[in-house]
Design a protein around this motif. Structure first.
Motif, PDB file in Angstrom:
ATOM      1  N   ARG A 192     -16.897   7.742  -4.473  1.00 57.24           N
ATOM      2  CA  ARG A 192     -15.756   8.675  -4.093  1.00 57.24           C
ATOM      3  C   ARG A 192     -14.552   8.119  -4.885  1.00 57.24           C
ATOM      4  N   LEU A 193     -13.904   9.262  -5.456  1.00 57.41           N
ATOM      5  CA  LEU A 193     -12.628   8.786  -6.141  1.00 57.41           C
ATOM      6  C   LEU A 193     -11.386   9.615  -5.849  1.00 57.41           C
TER       7      LEU A 193
ATOM      8  N   GLU B   6      -6.165   4.712 -10.004  1.00 58.77           N
ATOM      9  CA  GLU B   6      -7.384   5.366  -9.495  1.00 58.77           C
ATOM     10  C   GLU B   6      -8.222   4.332  -8.462  1.00 58.77           C
ATOM     11  N   GLU B   7      -8.452   4.827  -7.462  1.00 55.72           N
ATOM     12  CA  GLU B   7      -9.379   4.258  -6.471  1.00 55.72           C
ATOM     13  C   GLU B   7     -10.704   4.775  -6.257  1.00 55.72           C
TER      14      GLU B   7
ATOM     15  N   PRO C 289     -16.261  18.493  -8.909  1.00 54.99           N
ATOM     16  CA  PRO C 289     -15.121  17.849  -8.115  1.00 54.99           C
ATOM     17  C   PRO C 289     -15.754  17.128  -6.777  1.00 54.99           C
ATOM     18  N   MET C 290     -17.024  17.426  -6.668  1.00 58.99           N
ATOM     19  CA  MET C 290     -17.283  16.969  -5.189  1.00 58.99           C
ATOM     20  C   MET C 290     -16.907  15.720  -4.628  1.00 58.99           C
TER      21      MET C 290
ATOM     22  N   GLY D 229      -7.937  14.244  -2.126  1.00 59.37           N
ATOM     23  CA  GLY D 229      -6.607  13.973  -2.318  1.00 59.37           C
ATOM     24  C   GLY D 229      -5.910  14.935  -3.114  1.00 59.37           C
ATOM     25  N   GLY D 230      -4.599  15.368  -2.929  1.00 59.25           N
ATOM     26  CA  GLY D 230      -4.115  16.190  -3.726  1.00 59.25           C
ATOM     27  C   GLY D 230      -4.598  17.618  -3.609  1.00 59.25           C
TER      28      GLY D 230
END
Length: 577
Positions: free
Chosen positions: A520-521, A491-492, A293-294, A298-299
């Motif tokens: 980065r997502l 998704e960004e 998850p690196m 967000g969230g």
């Protein structure tokens, strides 16, 4: 192919009567393995309590109000047990069912159909080995010639070990065969091509994956249902990985009845069925070979959540590997795939966040749970003599590199590789905005309800002034200026400009971006879109985009915006024009 069946769980009539409607978790008292039984309108379905992704254990999904869904404890994948379809990620896997057989007494048996293990066909009794007859030399996690110390996955993974200076010479000394695990971070195509040119008399076999790139006629090896005979004493087979069909393979080598199993970093090699009691088993150990998850924000993706998740993941992986080795009972075990580091200064955050397991710790855990297994923590240039290791554990079977040898790297030539990637920034195709449409039409992914924003960034993932920042609506493969009004997942993705353009220009898989930590997502909602990522990571066309045709078709006046002064690592500036 011969099949057999095995009863994996038995319930008596009282236990069957107590099964409730919906999901029932059961554990075998014989071997501790876990199963799921689903009951609806008196009908029963069953499966192993094991996620197809990375073998995690399912538990009740607290968000499921219908009582049909379970959630994996590893990566939170969800399985609808009533249909045996994974629903998160959507459109991904189907769970293998077990046969439910009712007994005359009202009990039941869960029966697994087993395909005959191919390595058991035509078995050979082990013959005595002589000292020096079979040796295993560890060079590095990766050999990439001519850039022996170069990165994998664009610029994300760098060698942790210092490879011996004569690594290529040692590879070229082989007299019989090279067998390669085809992956961009292991013995890769450039290395194989160099070896092929140096030793044309030695056949090179690679697994016939979903994205094969044959080196010469006859070099592709189909996934075997038998051990292929090379000479009087040597046989081998290549087995596929159930999850990463396009890249990962598992290798079994047998010499005079002595078997070596190398799973490298397969997620689920050969559908989880592997030979027991091999002489030498080799595998991965480290973890951390993913952007998750690196690279997410967000969230829930706070720094504390990431740290807890990574810590738990590494612990689970360590225990899983130790349990796997214990269950397979090899005579010798060597964790060797995982010696990489996010060494580039721009990836300091990833290096500090993405903590990994250590081979020494895994071997210590194995020795504690299975003291009869000999463990080997390899050093670059170390040699294991199989005859000595099997003859007597007390004899010195491992020859380590000379005292004072530099084991770990302390410097890398970053500029050589990063500058090469960044040359794509000024490629002619990116002067024309229509490259976006041309590229995604070539990629061939559509008819899926997902909108993605792609943003070009600098080294620190800050959007570049006048850089490309665009939307792709994969429902109809359109390129809107604003997000559509219909309900849609979003998704960004922020990508470092040099790597993104290198990937686009050469038609490469997006592993370089995602596994290489080059993006980065963020996503709304927080759902993994398997079909999207699987396509761009594994199913892009093998032949790259025809950019020559594109340049012939595009009007010469069609230009992109002109961001200035894109800095390379060596300090030179690229101007986008």
């Amino acid at each position: 192919m011969t099949q057999s069946s095995k009863t994996v769980l038995s319930l008596d009539s009282e236990a069957v009567f107590s099964l409730k409607d919906g999901i029932n978790f059961k554990k075998s008292p014989d071997d501790g393995k876990c199963y799921i039984i689903y009951k609806e309108n008196g009908e029963l379905k069953a499966c192993k309590n094991q996620c197809k992704h990375q073998g995690g254990l399912f538990i009740k999904d607290i968000e499921d109000l219908d009582g049909r869904t379970v959630q994996c404890t590893k990566h939170y994948w969800k399985l609808n047990v009533s249909t045996m379809q994974y629903v998160n990620p959507p459109d991904s896997f189907t769970q293998d069912e077990l046969d439910v057989v009712m007994t005359d007494e009202g009990g039941l048996q869960l029966v697994e159909v087993i395909v005959w293990d191919p390595w058991l066909a035509d078995p050979q009794d082990p013959q005595e080995l002589q000292e020096g007859e079979v040796t295993v030399t560890y060079l590095t996690h990766m050999i990439f010639d001519p850039w022996l110390t170069g990165p994998a996955f664009a610029r994300g993974w760098w060698l942790l070990h210092e490879p011996p200076a004569d690594s290529m010479e040692r590879l070229c000394m082989a007299d019989l065969i090279y067998i390669s695990h085809m992956h961009s971070d292991h013995l890769s195509y450039p290395t194989l091509k160099s070896l092929s040119a140096t030793r044309p008399d030695v056949p090179i076999y690679v697994g016939d994956t979903s994205r094969p790139e044959p080196l010469s006629k006859g070099s592709l090896m189909p996934f075997s249902c038998y051990l292929r005979q090379i000479d009087e004493h040597l046989r081998f087979m290549i087995l596929k990985d159930e999850v990463h069909l396009e890249l990962d393979t598992c290798i079994i080598v047998e010499y005079k009845g002595h078997m070596i199993l190398n799973t490298v970093d397969c997620t689920r090699p050969n559908y989880g069925r592997l030979p027991h009691n091999v002489d030498l088993m080799m595998s991965d150990f480290a973890g951390g070979a993913s952007g998750f998850p690196m690279t997410f924000s967000g969230g829930k993706y706070t720094e504390s959540w990431k740290a807890d998740f990574i810590k738990n993941e590494r612990k689970k992986l360590m225990n899983y590997k130790a349990q796997l080795v214990k269950s397979l009972q090899p005579k010798i075990y060597c964790p060797f795939a995982g010696y990489f580091v996010e060494a580039h200064p721009s990836d300091r955050y990833i290096k500090e966040t993405n903590t990994k397991n250590k081979a020494e710790e895994l071997n210590a855990l194995i020795k504690k749970s299975a003291p009869g297994i000999t463990t080997w923590t390899p050093k670059p240039g170390a040699v294991l003599d199989l005859a000595l290791a099997l003859m007597s554990p007390s004899r010195k079977a491992i020859t380590d590199p000379p005292s004072g040898t530099n084991i770990y790297k302390d410097s890398w030539d970053f500029d050589l590789y990063v500058d090469e990637l960044n040359r794509a920034i000024t490629a002619e195709i990116f002067k024309h905005k229509s490259w976006i449409q041309f590229y995604y039409i070539w990629a061939g992914f559509k008819n899926y309800n997902l909108v993605v924003r792609v943003i070009e960034t600098d080294e620190d993932f800050i959007p570049i002034d006048n850089g490309y920042n665009y939307l792709v609506d994969f429902m109809d493969l359109s390129f809107p200026t604003q997000r559509p009004t219909r309900e849609h997942p979003y998704e960004e993705i922020k990508n470092r400009i040099g790597v993104m353009r290198h990937v686009v220009k050469n038609g490469l898989l997006w592993d370089d971006l995602y596994i290489g930590f080059q993006n980065r997502l963020s996503r709304e909602p927080d759902v993994y879109h398997h079909r999207f990522w699987n396509h761009f990571q594994t199913e892009l066309p093998v032949t790259g985009p025809d950019w020559d045709l594109f340049l012939q078709q595009v009007p010469s006046y069609q230009r992109s915006a002109e961001p200035q002064g894109i800095q390379t690592e060596s300090g030179s500036a690229y101007t986008l024009s």
